[in-house]
Design a protein around this motif. Structure first.
Motif, PDB file in Angstrom:
ATOM      1  N   HIS A  28       0.836  -1.193   0.000  1.00 37.90           N
ATOM      2  CA  HIS A  28       0.000   0.000   0.000  1.00 37.90           C
ATOM      3  C   HIS A  28       0.876   1.249   0.000  1.00 37.90           C
ATOM      4  CE1 HIS A  28       1.105  -0.395   4.217  1.00 37.90           C
ATOM      5  NE2 HIS A  28       0.688   0.835   4.437  1.00 37.90           N
ATOM      6  N   PHE A  29       0.234   2.405  -0.022  1.00 32.79           N
ATOM      7  CA  PHE A  29       0.927   3.679   0.071  1.00 32.79           C
ATOM      8  C   PHE A  29       0.511   4.370   1.367  1.00 32.79           C
ATOM      9  CE2 PHE A  29       1.468   2.679  -4.273  1.00 32.79           C
ATOM     10  CZ  PHE A  29       2.477   3.468  -4.807  1.00 32.79           C
ATOM     11  N   LYS A  30       1.348   5.332   1.802  1.00 31.73           N
ATOM     12  CA  LYS A  30       0.982   6.185   2.930  1.00 31.73           C
ATOM     13  C   LYS A  30       1.227   7.636   2.553  1.00 31.73           C
ATOM     14  CE  LYS A  30       1.649   3.151   6.937  1.00 31.73           C
ATOM     15  NZ  LYS A  30       2.488   2.884   8.131  1.00 31.73           N
ATOM     16  N   VAL A  31       0.255   8.471   2.864  1.00 33.17           N
ATOM     17  CA  VAL A  31       0.405   9.908   2.697  1.00 33.17           C
ATOM     18  C   VAL A  31       0.588  10.493   4.091  1.00 33.17           C
ATOM     19  CG1 VAL A  31      -0.675  12.035   1.904  1.00 33.17           C
ATOM     20  CG2 VAL A  31      -1.028   9.908   0.622  1.00 33.17           C
ATOM     21  N   SER A  32       1.763  11.014   4.369  1.00 36.13           N
ATOM     22  CA  SER A  32       2.092  11.539   5.698  1.00 36.13           C
ATOM     23  C   SER A  32       1.915  13.053   5.699  1.00 36.13           C
ATOM     24  CB  SER A  32       3.534  11.189   6.076  1.00 36.13           C
ATOM     25  OG  SER A  32       3.706   9.782   6.107  1.00 36.13           O
ATOM     26  N   ILE A  33       0.949  13.512   6.503  1.00 34.89           N
ATOM     27  CA  ILE A  33       0.619  14.935   6.578  1.00 34.89           C
ATOM     28  C   ILE A  33       1.021  15.459   7.955  1.00 34.89           C
ATOM     29  CG2 ILE A  33      -1.232  16.644   6.417  1.00 34.89           C
ATOM     30  CD1 ILE A  33      -2.798  14.639   4.722  1.00 34.89           C
ATOM     31  N   PRO A  34       2.009  16.356   8.025  1.00 35.04           N
ATOM     32  CA  PRO A  34       2.456  16.866   9.328  1.00 35.04           C
ATOM     33  C   PRO A  34       1.447  17.862   9.907  1.00 35.04           C
ATOM     34  CG  PRO A  34       3.628  17.966   7.559  1.00 35.04           C
ATOM     35  CD  PRO A  34       2.790  16.898   6.905  1.00 35.04           C
ATOM     36  N   PRO A  35       1.467  18.046  11.221  1.00 38.69           N
ATOM     37  CA  PRO A  35       0.511  18.969  11.844  1.00 38.69           C
ATOM     38  C   PRO A  35       0.757  20.432  11.492  1.00 38.69           C
ATOM     39  CG  PRO A  35       2.034  18.080  13.476  1.00 38.69           C
ATOM     40  CD  PRO A  35       2.263  17.313  12.222  1.00 38.69           C
ATOM     41  N   ALA A  36       2.004  20.818  11.258  1.00 36.15           N
ATOM     42  CA  ALA A  36       2.309  22.212  10.927  1.00 36.15           C
ATOM     43  C   ALA A  36       1.808  22.548   9.531  1.00 36.15           C
ATOM     44  CB  ALA A  36       3.811  22.447  11.020  1.00 36.15           C
ATOM     45  N   ASN A  37       1.157  23.689   9.392  1.00 35.21           N
ATOM     46  CA  ASN A  37       0.613  24.089   8.096  1.00 35.21           C
ATOM     47  C   ASN A  37       1.690  24.292   7.043  1.00 35.21           C
ATOM     48  OD1 ASN A  37      -2.048  24.032   8.938  1.00 35.21           O
ATOM     49  ND2 ASN A  37      -2.031  26.175   9.593  1.00 35.21           N
ATOM     50  N   SER A  38       2.912  24.531   7.503  1.00 39.44           N
ATOM     51  CA  SER A  38       4.014  24.731   6.562  1.00 39.44           C
ATOM     52  C   SER A  38       4.753  23.431   6.254  1.00 39.44           C
ATOM     53  CB  SER A  38       5.002  25.747   7.128  1.00 39.44           C
ATOM     54  OG  SER A  38       5.508  25.298   8.382  1.00 39.44           O
ATOM     55  N   GLY A  39       4.384  22.346   6.947  1.00 36.39           N
ATOM     56  CA  GLY A  39       5.077  21.076   6.771  1.00 36.39           C
ATOM     57  C   GLY A  39       4.794  20.437   5.423  1.00 36.39           C
ATOM     58  N   LYS A  40       5.791  19.769   4.875  1.00 32.42           N
ATOM     59  CA  LYS A  40       5.640  19.125   3.570  1.00 32.42           C
ATOM     60  C   LYS A  40       4.948  17.768   3.714  1.00 32.42           C
ATOM     61  CE  LYS A  40       9.569  21.437   1.413  1.00 32.42           C
ATOM     62  NZ  LYS A  40      10.805  21.280   0.598  1.00 32.42           N
ATOM     63  N   VAL A  41       4.244  17.391   2.669  1.00 29.79           N
ATOM     64  CA  VAL A  41       3.485  16.132   2.645  1.00 29.79           C
ATOM     65  C   VAL A  41       4.285  15.099   1.855  1.00 29.79           C
ATOM     66  CG1 VAL A  41       1.373  15.012   1.841  1.00 29.79           C
ATOM     67  CG2 VAL A  41       1.279  17.308   2.857  1.00 29.79           C
ATOM     68  N   GLN A  42       4.470  13.925   2.438  1.00 26.71           N
ATOM     69  CA  GLN A  42       5.259  12.879   1.794  1.00 26.71           C
ATOM     70  C   GLN A  42       4.384  11.694   1.417  1.00 26.71           C
ATOM     71  OE1 GLN A  42       9.353  12.060   2.963  1.00 26.71           O
ATOM     72  NE2 GLN A  42       8.787   9.926   3.331  1.00 26.71           N
ATOM     73  N   ILE A  43       4.613  11.174   0.223  1.00 27.24           N
ATOM     74  CA  ILE A  43       3.908   9.988  -0.258  1.00 27.24           C
ATOM     75  C   ILE A  43       4.924   8.868  -0.421  1.00 27.24           C
ATOM     76  CG2 ILE A  43       2.456   8.997  -2.080  1.00 27.24           C
ATOM     77  CD1 ILE A  43       1.615  11.893  -2.767  1.00 27.24           C
ATOM     78  N   SER A  44       4.705   7.763   0.290  1.00 29.63           N
ATOM     79  CA  SER A  44       5.643   6.637   0.273  1.00 29.63           C
ATOM     80  C   SER A  44       4.914   5.351  -0.079  1.00 29.63           C
ATOM     81  CB  SER A  44       6.327   6.488   1.640  1.00 29.63           C
ATOM     82  OG  SER A  44       7.019   7.668   2.000  1.00 29.63           O
ATOM     83  N   GLU A  45       5.636   4.453  -0.708  1.00 29.23           N
ATOM     84  CA  GLU A  45       5.084   3.148  -1.077  1.00 29.23           C
ATOM     85  C   GLU A  45       5.651   2.094  -0.140  1.00 29.23           C
ATOM     86  OE1 GLU A  45       4.531   0.210  -4.982  1.00 29.23           O
ATOM     87  OE2 GLU A  45       5.828   1.980  -5.102  1.00 29.23           O
ATOM     88  N   TYR A  46       4.760   1.331   0.488  1.00 32.92           N
ATOM     89  CA  TYR A  46       5.139   0.244   1.389  1.00 32.92           C
ATOM     90  C   TYR A  46       4.872  -1.075   0.665  1.00 32.92           C
ATOM     91  CZ  TYR A  46       5.549   3.600   5.202  1.00 32.92           C
ATOM     92  OH  TYR A  46       5.942   4.646   6.000  1.00 32.92           O
ATOM     93  N   LEU A  47       5.939  -1.790   0.347  1.00 33.35           N
ATOM     94  CA  LEU A  47       5.808  -2.978  -0.484  1.00 33.35           C
ATOM     95  C   LEU A  47       5.227  -4.177   0.265  1.00 33.35           C
ATOM     96  CD1 LEU A  47       9.136  -2.735  -2.495  1.00 33.35           C
ATOM     97  CD2 LEU A  47       6.863  -1.926  -3.146  1.00 33.35           C
TER      98      LEU A  47
END
Length: 201
Positions: A28-47
């Motif tokens: 699956h994939f995970k979209v990691s959204i940080p609590p800070a409004n300025s934080g970058k969003v990362q999309i990762s693939e978990y095999l």
């Protein structure tokens, strides 16, 4: 805890987030959204079980500046939930923290994220519209071609990543044409069966 859902007389497998099977270590994939409004969003693939080793079990695919994520999140959520709902699966919403996304939907999300990671902000609505106009299998193909050579966080602006930016963000769809993806919502029987929607998987 996920709950079993029923559609008609069928019992469907429980899911987490956007359609991820509630099984042990799924791909699956995970979209990691940080609590800070300025934080970058990362999309990762978990095999998951498909990983050849622990060292390659997770692939960080793309990082988006928060304004770019904000510009695409609503339309992506709407499109994914329409797909899930049409198959009787639980819908979801983006939240701060880790958001699980089914492996096929995750591939589709990466295609859009790669297209907008460096594009001008005023062209992001064009990229979203063009992405919506693609059929799922077209998005999967684009993911496969891009991920093969330029699919990590370090590959922005190269090869297929650059091609996606121009292909999706440069030319707007005709305003008179509805995106095919929206026209086909609710017509699950006319589309290829997806793994996450397959009772037998």
């Amino acid at each position: 805890m996920p709950k079993w859902r029923t559609a008609g007389s069928r019992e469907l497998k429980p899911t987490l987030g956007f359609g991820v099977p509630a099984t042990s270590n799924p791909h699956h994939f995970k979209v990691s959204i940080p609590p800070a409004n300025s934080g970058k969003v990362q999309i990762s693939e978990y095999l998951g079980m498909q990983a050849s080793s622990d060292e390659v079990a997770v692939i960080d695919r793309v990082v988006l500046d928060r304004p770019r994520w904000t510009a695409i999140r609503s339309e992506v959520q709407r499109a994914f939930n329409a797909r899930l709902k049409s198959h009787g699966l639980r819908t979801s919403a983006w939240k701060v923290g880790e958001n699980p996304v089914d492996r096929l939907l995750g591939k589709e999300l990466c295609v859009l994220a790669w297209a907008v990671e460096d594009v001008e902000m005023d062209k992001i609505p064009v990229a979203v519209r063009n992405w919506l106009a693609l059929r799922p299998e077209e998005r999967w193909w684009l993911f496969g071609m891009t991920a093969m050579a330029t699919g990590s966080v370090r590959d922005a602006g190269r090869g297929w990543r650059l091609a996606l930016r121009y292909a999706l963000g440069d030319v707007a769809q005709n305003d008179l044409m509805q995106p095919r993806a929206r026209q086909q919502i609710g017509k699950a029987s006319e589309r290829p069966s997806l793994d996450l929607f397959d009772e037998e998987s």
